[in-house]
Structure formats: structure tokens, C-alpha cells
Design a protein around this motif. Sequence first.
Motif, PDB file in Angstrom:
ATOM      1  N   UNK A 208       0.794  -1.212   0.000  1.00 58.66           N
ATOM      2  CA  UNK A 208       0.000   0.000   0.000  1.00 58.66           C
ATOM      3  C   UNK A 208       0.827   1.262   0.000  1.00 58.66           C
ATOM      4  N   UNK A 209       0.279   2.308   0.589  1.00 52.03           N
ATOM      5  CA  UNK A 209       0.870   3.651   0.535  1.00 52.03           C
ATOM      6  C   UNK A 209       2.261   3.709   1.165  1.00 52.03           C
ATOM      7  N   UNK A 210       2.481   2.925   2.221  1.00 52.62           N
ATOM      8  CA  UNK A 210       3.788   2.884   2.889  1.00 52.62           C
ATOM      9  C   UNK A 210       4.240   1.430   2.948  1.00 52.62           C
ATOM     10  N   UNK A 211       4.850   0.915   1.885  1.00 51.25           N
ATOM     11  CA  UNK A 211       5.255  -0.502   1.887  1.00 51.25           C
ATOM     12  C   UNK A 211       6.430  -0.744   2.826  1.00 51.25           C
ATOM     13  N   UNK A 212       6.334  -1.828   3.595  1.00 54.51           N
ATOM     14  CA  UNK A 212       7.367  -2.162   4.574  1.00 54.51           C
ATOM     15  C   UNK A 212       7.554  -3.673   4.603  1.00 54.51           C
ATOM     16  N   UNK A 213       8.798  -4.113   4.650  1.00 54.15           N
ATOM     17  CA  UNK A 213       9.122  -5.527   4.847  1.00 54.15           C
ATOM     18  C   UNK A 213       9.124  -5.796   6.343  1.00 54.15           C
ATOM     19  N   UNK A 214       8.388  -6.790   6.789  1.00 57.70           N
ATOM     20  CA  UNK A 214       8.243  -7.042   8.223  1.00 57.70           C
ATOM     21  C   UNK A 214       9.568  -7.418   8.868  1.00 57.70           C
ATOM     22  N   UNK A 215       9.895  -6.816  10.021  1.00 58.40           N
ATOM     23  CA  UNK A 215      11.082  -7.243  10.770  1.00 58.40           C
ATOM     24  C   UNK A 215      10.794  -8.488  11.609  1.00 58.40           C
ATOM     25  N   UNK A 216      11.840  -9.229  11.901  1.00 59.46           N
ATOM     26  CA  UNK A 216      11.708 -10.395  12.774  1.00 59.46           C
ATOM     27  C   UNK A 216      11.555  -9.922  14.212  1.00 59.46           C
ATOM     28  N   UNK A 217      10.592 -10.501  14.927  1.00 65.33           N
ATOM     29  CA  UNK A 217      10.437 -10.131  16.335  1.00 65.33           C
ATOM     30  C   UNK A 217      10.681 -11.314  17.273  1.00 65.33           C
ATOM     31  N   UNK A 218      10.778 -12.544  16.720  1.00 57.76           N
ATOM     32  CA  UNK A 218      11.134 -13.691  17.571  1.00 57.76           C
ATOM     33  C   UNK A 218      11.757 -14.777  16.718  1.00 57.76           C
ATOM     34  N   UNK A 219      12.929 -15.259  17.144  1.00 58.70           N
ATOM     35  CA  UNK A 219      13.618 -16.304  16.388  1.00 58.70           C
ATOM     36  C   UNK A 219      12.896 -17.638  16.462  1.00 58.70           C
TER      37      UNK A 219
END
Length: 556
Positions: A208-219
Motif C-alpha cells: 500500500x501507501x507505505x510498503x514495509x518488509x516485516x522485521x523479525x520479532x522472535x527467532x
Amino acid sequence: MYRYDSYDQQLVDDRVDQFRDQTQRFLAGQLPDDEFRSLRLRNGLYVQRFAPMLRVSIPYGLISSQQMRMLGHIARKYDKGYGHFTTRQNIQYNWPKLEEVPDILADLASVQMHAIQTSGNCIRNITTDHLAGAAADELVDPRPYCEITRQWATFHPEFNWLPRKFKIAFCATETDRAATRLHDIGVFIVRNEQGEIGYTMYAGGGLGRTPIIAPKIRDFLPEADLLSYCEAILRVYNRLGRRDNIYKARIKILVKETGAAKFTEMVEAEWARIRDGELKLTAADFERIRKHFDAHPYAADAAADSSFDAAIAADSAFAAFVRRNVKAHRAPGYKAVFISLKAPGIAPGDATAEQMELVAQLADDYSFGEVRSTHDQNLVLAEVRQQDVHAVWKALKAQGLATPNIGLLTDLICCPGLDFCSLANAGSIGVSDDIGDAFESMDDLYDIGEMKIKMSGCMNGCGHHTVGHIGILGVDKKGEEWYQVTLGGSAENDASLGDRTGPSFDRAHIVQAVERIIEVYLEQRASEDESFLKTYRRVGMAPFKTRLYAEEAVAA
């Protein structure tokens, strides 16, 4: 596949009755439009440019033959004879009459389907790999995990009025075919060093308007804690997500502005309070759901067949189809057969009632009565014995469903654009037709190789343009249609956002721009085996930009 029990069926039937009453009261002038709006959206009903649009849920892309026949019946009886398969593995009908929508929902309920939570600020359809259960490279079948999550998410009282829509995807394979890191929650099913099954968790992705690749929050999250951890993520988002600005209401904005480390800290704190509660899953919970996805009774002698290779050798057209549209299966002697919904002159993702009914019959005859929808707006018969692939191909060819272009340039993703959508700034379907005309030679397509063109008619990004190898975004300039171009995006393991080439191109020159990009790629690639994405990442934007803007008149 999962079959409703009496509780599931009662929930869906009750919702049909409720919406029928709500629709009748609205049409009678007894229910204000602003009140009806939230009710219809909770049942997948939008108001588009020319007519209502109904989005039907296809959980994790799995469809029975009976359900596929019903989808064809609905297209014929209530629409204009076709439906549109989407990048969320769902199907949309673009021309239903408002007063008939309750009847459509009743027909869907009769085959264990619905449109619940396909719109609105709630948890949407759970998605995964379209080859789940058949993929040779998967760790486990992710569909039971998707179904457990679907049951938790449906009618969840705490998350029915989120700041914005919320999407969850699962991946259990070496190659991510579910665009997992582009979701609000991305779940990778993994095995740790001790051999235990669990999850690597990502949060805050989206397009969408602000595309972002999700960061890892738990291994690594233990297998039993799937729902409690998802609940913790959603609680933090529901509490802190922006509700004052629709453009900043998605979880990706919260994660970006808070910072992944701080967001993770808040999730972990919330999870610590609930992890040992009623959401902890047991072995019995998993076993109950897995029984719905038992392996099909594959023929032990399927791999002994020699007719498949003989047919390839005898028929070049069939050989071309196998090369592009037939993929490996984990069971010896079986294949996954991709059905292209990208024939020349057809809007990407569209299928007629007759085509859907044919696919249903082929599923019954050759694929254990199951069909899958894909993120690329195609269909798959994932369980076909190799000796039957030739017969499947002949039947598909007769209905215009055997275009051998899976993964090639003309297998592009495209939203409905101005042809239907009230949010669109520019047309998409016409551009896709013109690109298809410009690259109609199959020999040229095979020479170009894997190419993912993704196109959206507005910033909402329903066509995933920001992660296309070539991305095309329609924009409005003083009432005229223009198109921005990006290069180098990917939705797979190496997820990346495309880079904007520069000024946009007018409608008359956008196809020429694509042609120039392909010309540069063919000149610059190190070998015939080097993909467009590898070439772009090696040589960068400069040679493409130089060629694209050689004549300044084509862009502004």
C-alpha cells in the motif's frame, strides 16, 4: 480439507439470516447508510464504481470441487458469468445486485463457504503456500496451523474493530510462496536445533501507501504458543495503533514508529501474562485439526508410468505446458498442474462459470476433488498423477486455461483498476492487455525467463506493484492516467521493495517503457540463466534509467 462441524455451520447460517434482515431493512429505508456500511463490510460487500462487489473467503486457498461448482453457479446466476480470483487467494464478484447478496451468501453457506471478515478492520483471510501438503520442500503441512488460526480469528470479540485490516500468512517451505514478510504477521514454521517444531515470527509488514518488509520479532516460538503470541501482537496493536488517521493505522506504522525492538518488548511483556492461559495449544488440538488434512491415498505405482515422458516427446505444445505449468510433487509419480488465468485478452485472475465448472470436474477426476487458488491469481490442481497430466492439459486447452506462461512476463498480477474500483486512479486491465500483445511470442517469453510484473491502479497496492520485478503504479495527473515504474522488488525469501525509476509514463508510452526495460535486461544479463532480479541487483538502476528516459517526451 477442513469440513465444518455443526458449530461452524450454525455460525455461518446465522450470519446469513442476520445479513438478510439487515439488507431488507436498509432497502426499506429503516437502516441508515452509515450503519449499514459497517454491516455490509463485515460480510465482504463493497460499493464499487458501477455495482456492489462481493468478496468470498477461500481459507488458505483451498477449494473443494463442490465449492468450485458453487462459485461457477454464483457467477452465472448472480453476476455476469465470471468471477475474479485475487492476490489474497479469495474470489470477487463485481456485478451482484444488493438485494440478491443474502441469497448468494445462503448458497455459499450450503457448501461451507462465506464472506465473513473479507473486509472491514478485522483479521482477514489466513493465507499460505498454494502447494501446501504437496510441496517437496516443506517442513510440515502448514494448513492445519492456518485452520487453527482461522478458528481463533473468526468472530474474535476483541479484534473485530481493529484500527485497520489485519493479514496473517504462513510459510513452511524453503522458498517463500506466500509473501509472508509482507503481512501484518508473518509466521515461518521452523525446526530448532533440538528438532522441535516452532515458529519464527515477523510483524509489521505490508504494502500500500507505505510498503514495509516485516522485521523479525522472535527467532523461535514453541509450537504450543502460536495463538497466545498472535494474541499478544494484536493486543499491543489494538491498544496503540493509530485510529485518527486511516493512512497511519496499520500495524506496520506502529512497528516502524515504535521501533522493532521496543515493539517486541511490549509484545513479549503482554505474552508473558497470557502464554500459560487457555490459548496454549496441546497435542490433541493439533491432532484434531491434522486429521482433516490426512495425506491422500497416492497410487504406489504412479512413478512407474512412462506415458508422461512419451507425451512430452511427441507433442511440443504439451512439452511447453509441462515446462511452465507443471511442478514437482512430494509423492513419486504425481505433479502439481497450474491453471493459467492469464490467457491473452483476459483480465488477470478472471474465470468464467464454465471454466470453474470444468476445473471442478477435473479436480474430481484427477486431483482428489481439490483445487487451490494462488497469490498470483491462478489456480492449481496439486495432486495429479503424471499419467493423467496430458488428459488434464487437453481439457484445459479446450477452455482457454492452458496458456504455458506461469512465472513468465505475461503471468502478471493486476488489480481491477478503473474498470471497477472506485479507489483507482488509472486503468490496469487495459495496460495488461497491451503488455500481452507486445510480448505475444512464447519464444520471446521463454528467452526472457522468469519475470514478475505487478500492477496496481492506486496506492493501495492490491496488485503488489512495490514487490514486482517490474512494478507499475497508476496515478492521476490532472484527470489523465500516468504510470510510475519500479524495478527490483521481490516477495520471496529475499523480500525487497522496488526502486522507482524516475518520472512516470503516460498511457501511450507505458508499454514501450516495459519493452525498454526488457531490452536492457537482455543486453546486460551475464548469461541466459541469470534472472532479471539478479541482473538488476548486479548492474543497478543506471542502465535501465538511461534507456527509459532517452526520449524525455515519454515521461513527465
